[in-house]
Design an enzyme around this catalytic site. Structure first.
Site, PDB file in Angstrom:
ATOM      1  CG  ASP A  70      19.248  66.981  85.857  1.00  0.00           C
ATOM      2  OD1 ASP A  70      18.256  66.283  85.556  1.00  0.00           O
ATOM      3  OD2 ASP A  70      19.675  67.865  85.115  1.00  0.00           O
ATOM      4  CE1 TYR A  94      16.843  60.684  82.102  1.00  0.00           C
ATOM      5  CE2 TYR A  94      17.531  61.817  84.083  1.00  0.00           C
ATOM      6  CZ  TYR A  94      17.466  61.745  82.713  1.00  0.00           C
ATOM      7  OH  TYR A  94      18.026  62.741  81.965  1.00  0.00           O
ATOM      8  CE  LYS A 143      16.478  66.193  82.553  1.00  0.00           C
ATOM      9  NZ  LYS A 143      16.715  65.976  83.925  1.00  0.00           N
ATOM     10  CG  HIS A 175      13.341  64.594  79.457  1.00  0.00           C
ATOM     11  ND1 HIS A 175      13.458  63.574  80.345  1.00  0.00           N
ATOM     12  CD2 HIS A 175      14.560  64.710  78.901  1.00  0.00           C
ATOM     13  CE1 HIS A 175      14.694  63.090  80.315  1.00  0.00           C
ATOM     14  NE2 HIS A 175      15.370  63.766  79.430  1.00  0.00           N
TER      15      HIS A 175
END
Length: 163
Positions: A17, A22, A55, A88
């Site tokens: 994930d 990120y 996401k 997200h």
């Protein structure tokens, strides 16, 4: 991640994930390619053995921006599809949470995501961190556009911290 991902896969994990914000998709893609070429891990793993989730970045501000960001995600992860793709966050960076513009952008982003799903780029689509009221907006929007032209989110990924 170069140590963590192979260790997790050796332990039996099969879902990764990640998210555009990120900033680790390129590294994950590199590590996965190395793993797919290494037959010593579990007798060899391939892309179909991994459930890959990403996401959409909260800074995404348009239909076209969704398409551009998804293309980059696929390139970085070195794959031609994702098992699950999520919006997200229900808001858009730098917009007030209750802004009508956020609501409009949610549906504009969702339209692009639905099209990518229908094109087979995503196996499933959904949202992350959405509240009941956000999901109710989707239901109302579905009624407005008709059942044939709208796909409800298949997942609402939420973060919880058990005591």
């Amino acid at each position: 991640m170069r140590d963590a991902i192979p260790a997790a896969l050796r332990a039996g994990y099969r879902m990764i994930d990640t998210a555009q914000c990120y900033r680790n998709e390129q590294t994950i893609g590199e590590v996965l390619q190395e793993i797919f070429q290494d037959t010593s891990l579990e007798g060899g793993l391939n892309r179909q053995d991994i459930f890959l989730v990403s996401k959409l970045h909260p800074a995404c501000k348009s239909y076209e921006d969704v398409k551009t960001r998804v293309k980059k995600t696929l390139e970085d992860l070195r794959t031609d599809y994702l098992d699950l793709f999520l919006i997200h966050w229900p808001g858009t960076s730098k917009l007030h949470a209750q802004s009508e513009e956020n609501k409009r952008l949610r549906f504009e982003k969702w339209k692009a995501i639905q099209e990518l799903y229908q094109d087979g780029i995503f196996k499933a689509i959904g949202v992350s961190n959405f509240t009941k009221s956000h999901l109710e907006e989707f239901s109302q929007y579905q009624q407005e556009v008709g059942l044939d032209g709208f796909i409800m989110p298949m997942v609402n990924q939420i973060e919880i911290h058990p005591a």
